[in-house]
Design an enzyme around this catalytic site. Structure first.
Site, mmCIF file in Angstrom:
data_model
loop_
_atom_site.group_PDB
_atom_site.id
_atom_site.type_symbol
_atom_site.label_atom_id
_atom_site.label_comp_id
_atom_site.label_asym_id
_atom_site.label_seq_id
_atom_site.Cartn_x
_atom_site.Cartn_y
_atom_site.Cartn_z
ATOM 1 N N ASN A 36 0.875 -1.174 0.000
ATOM 2 C CA ASN A 36 0.000 0.000 0.000
ATOM 3 C C ASN A 36 0.911 1.222 0.000
ATOM 4 O OD1 ASN A 36 -2.745 1.061 2.186
ATOM 5 N ND2 ASN A 36 -2.482 1.328 0.019
ATOM 6 N N ASN A 87 -6.456 10.421 -1.261
ATOM 7 C CA ASN A 87 -6.553 9.308 -2.190
ATOM 8 C C ASN A 87 -6.238 9.740 -3.617
ATOM 9 O OD1 ASN A 87 -7.560 7.366 -0.216
ATOM 10 N ND2 ASN A 87 -9.424 8.622 -0.210
ATOM 11 N N CYS A 96 -5.269 5.946 7.685
ATOM 12 C CA CYS A 96 -4.703 4.883 6.863
ATOM 13 C C CYS A 96 -3.681 4.134 7.709
ATOM 14 C CB CYS A 96 -4.047 5.439 5.602
ATOM 15 S SG CYS A 96 -3.235 4.168 4.608
ATOM 16 N N GLY A 97 -3.979 2.874 8.012
ATOM 17 C CA GLY A 97 -3.118 2.097 8.893
ATOM 18 C C GLY A 97 -1.747 1.811 8.312
ATOM 19 N N ASN A 185 -12.133 4.855 9.181
ATOM 20 C CA ASN A 185 -12.790 4.911 7.879
ATOM 21 C C ASN A 185 -13.952 3.917 7.904
ATOM 22 O OD1 ASN A 185 -10.871 6.690 6.638
ATOM 23 N ND2 ASN A 185 -9.482 4.957 6.377
ATOM 24 N N HIS A 187 -16.172 0.796 6.722
ATOM 25 C CA HIS A 187 -15.908 -0.449 6.012
ATOM 26 C C HIS A 187 -17.145 -1.331 5.988
ATOM 27 C CE1 HIS A 187 -11.491 -0.006 5.693
ATOM 28 N NE2 HIS A 187 -11.626 0.667 6.820
ATOM 29 N N GLU A 236 -10.789 0.262 -1.947
ATOM 30 C CA GLU A 236 -10.768 1.466 -1.121
ATOM 31 C C GLU A 236 -11.497 2.608 -1.820
ATOM 32 O OE1 GLU A 236 -7.387 2.485 1.341
ATOM 33 O OE2 GLU A 236 -6.210 0.944 0.310
ATOM 34 N N ARG A 237 -12.352 3.279 -1.072
ATOM 35 C CA ARG A 237 -13.076 4.408 -1.652
ATOM 36 C C ARG A 237 -12.051 5.471 -2.077
ATOM 37 N NH1 ARG A 237 -15.690 7.825 3.465
ATOM 38 N NH2 ARG A 237 -13.759 7.896 4.662
ATOM 39 N N CYS A 245 -4.756 -2.660 2.938
ATOM 40 C CA CYS A 245 -5.445 -1.574 3.634
ATOM 41 C C CYS A 245 -5.412 -1.896 5.115
ATOM 42 C CB CYS A 245 -6.884 -1.451 3.136
ATOM 43 S SG CYS A 245 -7.865 -0.215 4.034
ATOM 44 N N THR A 247 -6.687 -0.175 7.846
ATOM 45 C CA THR A 247 -7.983 -0.088 8.526
ATOM 46 C C THR A 247 -8.907 -1.194 8.028
ATOM 47 O OG1 THR A 247 -8.835 1.521 6.912
ATOM 48 C CG2 THR A 247 -7.785 2.404 8.906
ATOM 49 N N GLY A 248 -8.745 -1.583 6.747
ATOM 50 C CA GLY A 248 -9.550 -2.661 6.200
ATOM 51 C C GLY A 248 -9.221 -3.995 6.843
#
Length: 302
Positions: A36, A87, A96-97, A185, A187, A236-237, A245, A247-248
């Site tokens: 990422n 983004n 963003c982790g 964020n 999800h 990711e949006r 991701c 946070t994902g």
């Protein structure tokens, strides 16, 4: 990395990106966490005036530096630094982790904040970082991601109930069982037996822009490999499908615990396209641990 080098060193004023207020030379560092990747700017002296425009231009993988977004590292009155992340479409993300681990690496190795425990301000609050340092280099970072928010209004998602766990919804004529989690964020997570052949480029944008998500949503499709071992893909949006991701990964781990697939207070291995993150979901917080790597650095003229 040299702590005397500022990303905005060419000017003491913010630079207008369309050229109306002059030309600037900017130093940047390209880093990634599990693939990422972001373009990082040290803005302790000068803030970039139009980061939305810069993100759209620089993240193009054919005509720019390439990346999933840009990150500005700024001074903070409440932490060691402040992170702002944009983004590829220019939209700003709350957290963003993967990027924040790279921020921790930069702060330590540049001398901006050479200590193993850091606090970084984000739009989603202050995040606490614990750095794993070997021979003066940061190899991994453990991030206290804060609480997992589950109430519909906290996501936000326009559905009723105390939480959205395995809820059947209709999106563009197709039914999906979603679990919604906000980790800084929003999800929406589904579980699927064959994520490799799942049509994420089609379903991802459909879910991102679904009417039930007033602020859009990040969408994850995950497969339970074994107890506390998950594979996932993410849309990711504002960026589309990415290699990873943070946070994902946290949202998927939380969703897996809530669905009974994984255990709370236990290290959960989350396998993404770009690497593996370790997530632990506790009553106090969600903790995420992963690598962070510098790719290259350079200068651009705007």
């Amino acid at each position: 990395m040299n702590n005397k080098t500022s990303a905005c060193q060419a000017s003491n004023e913010s630079v207008n990106l369309d050229g109306r207020e002059g030309l600037g030379t900017f130093h940047f560092v390209k880093m990634h966490g599990c693939g990422n990747d972001y373009v990082f700017f040290d803005c302790f002296e000068t803030e970039i005036a139009e980061p939305e425009s810069l993100a759209r231009r620089l993240t193009d993988r054919h005509k720019g530096v390439g990346g999933d977004g840009i990150v500005m590292i700024l001074p903070s009155e409440v932490g060691d630094a402040k992170m702002r992340m944009f983004n590829t479409d220019g939209s700003e993300s709350g957290m963003c982790g993967n990027a924040i681990r790279c921020v921790g690496k930069y702060l330590y190795e540049s001398g901006r904040a050479a200590k193993s425990h850091l606090e970084v301000e984000t739009l989603s609050g202050i995040k606490k970082l614990e750095l794993v340092v070997f021979d003066g280099m940061v190899n991994a970072v453990r991030v206290d991601m804060g609480h997992a928010f589950l109430k519909p209004e906290e996501i936000p998602v326009d559905l009723v109930g105390e939480s959205i766990i395995g809820r059947s919804v209709n999106v563009e004529g197709q039914k999906y069982e979603i679990t919604c989690v906000n980790m800084g964020n929003p999800h929406a997570v589904i579980f699927h037996d064959d994520i490799d052949h799942f049509d994420l480029p089609v379903v991802g944008p459909m879910m991102e822009y679904a009417k039930i998500f007033p602020k859009r949503v990040n969408f994850e499709v995950a497969h339970i490999v074994s107890r506390n071992n998950i594979r996932m893909r993410v849309w990711e949006r504002g960026s589309g499908e990415t290699m990873a991701c943070g946070t994902g990964a946290c949202a998927v781990a939380v969703a897996a615990v809530l669905m009974g697939y994984c255990d709370k207070d236990t290290d959960i291995q989350v396998q993404l396209k770009g690497g593996v993150l370790t997530v632990k979901y506790t009553d106090e917080a969600v903790y995420m641990t992963g690598s962070c790597e510098k790719v290259f650095e350079g200068t651009i003229v705007i």
